[in-house]
Design an enzyme around this catalytic site. Sequence first.
Site, PDB file in Angstrom:
ATOM      1  N   CYS A  45      53.531 -38.496 -44.653  1.00 53.13           N
ATOM      2  CA  CYS A  45      54.048 -37.042 -44.966  1.00 53.13           C
ATOM      3  C   CYS A  45      54.898 -36.726 -45.650  1.00 53.13           C
ATOM      4  CB  CYS A  45      53.256 -36.078 -43.498  1.00 53.13           C
ATOM      5  SG  CYS A  45      52.114 -35.999 -42.632  1.00 53.13           S
ATOM      6  N   ASP A 139      37.343 -18.402 -57.744  1.00 55.27           N
ATOM      7  CA  ASP A 139      36.953 -18.276 -56.396  1.00 55.27           C
ATOM      8  C   ASP A 139      36.633 -17.960 -55.326  1.00 55.27           C
ATOM      9  OD1 ASP A 139      35.318 -20.582 -56.225  1.00 55.27           O
ATOM     10  OD2 ASP A 139      32.871 -19.703 -57.087  1.00 55.27           O
TER      11      ASP A 139
END
Length: 219
Positions: A45, A139
Site C-alpha cells: 500500500c 452520477d
Amino acid sequence: MPLAINSEAPNFLANSTEGMIHFHNWIGDSWCVLFSHPKDFTPVCTTELGVVARMKADFERRGVKIIGLSIDPVEEHERWAEDICSATGQAPNYPLVGDSDLKIAKLYGMLPADTDGSAGARTAMDNATARTLFIIGPDKKIKLTISYPMTTGRDFNEVLRVIDSLQLTARQQLATPANWKQGEDVVIVPSVSDEEARKRYPDGWKAPVPYLRLVEMPY
C-alpha cells in the site's frame, strides 16, 4: 454483499487528511477513484499511495478526483505520509480517509456488516479484504470495482485505461474491445441500431460477426 456495478456509491461523512469529507458533495460533478487499504504502514500500500500521488495530474486531466481510505485513524495516516514520501519520493496529495471504526469498509461491503472491534485491535490480515478500488461516475454510480490481494500492487495505468473507456462510452455510446488502447478501434454498443449507426458513421464499420461493429476511435 459486494456493491454491484451501477448501484449508488454509499455516501458517508468522515474525517480525512484534508478535513471532513461529505463524500457525494466532495465528488460533485467529477469522476472519482476511491481505493482502500487494510492498515497503515503496510508495504504494498505504501508503494501504491506514492504512485497515485505522482500520477495525480493524469487523473485530473480526465476530470477524476482521487481519494484513499485506510483502516486506521487520520493521525496515523499523517505519520504514514512521511514514510510514503521517503519510500516513493512523493507524499499523498489527495485526501486519505480514516476508518478506525470500520464503518466505511462495512458500508462498501469490504468487511462483513457484523465485524466487531476497531482498527486498534485488528491487524492488516484481519482487514485483508479492504483492498478494493472503485471508479464512481458523476452520477454517484459505481462503474467498476477491482479487488486485489495484499501481495499484489495495483496497476494504475490500467485504471486510467478503464476510465478512458468509461468516459468514451458516456460521451459517445462506444465500447472498447479486449486489450484496447487509446487510438485503436472501438465498438458500437448494441443499443445503437444499424440505422442510427449509419447516420453517425457514414463510412460504415467492420463487422466480423453482425453484433460486433468496429469503427475508428473518434477524436
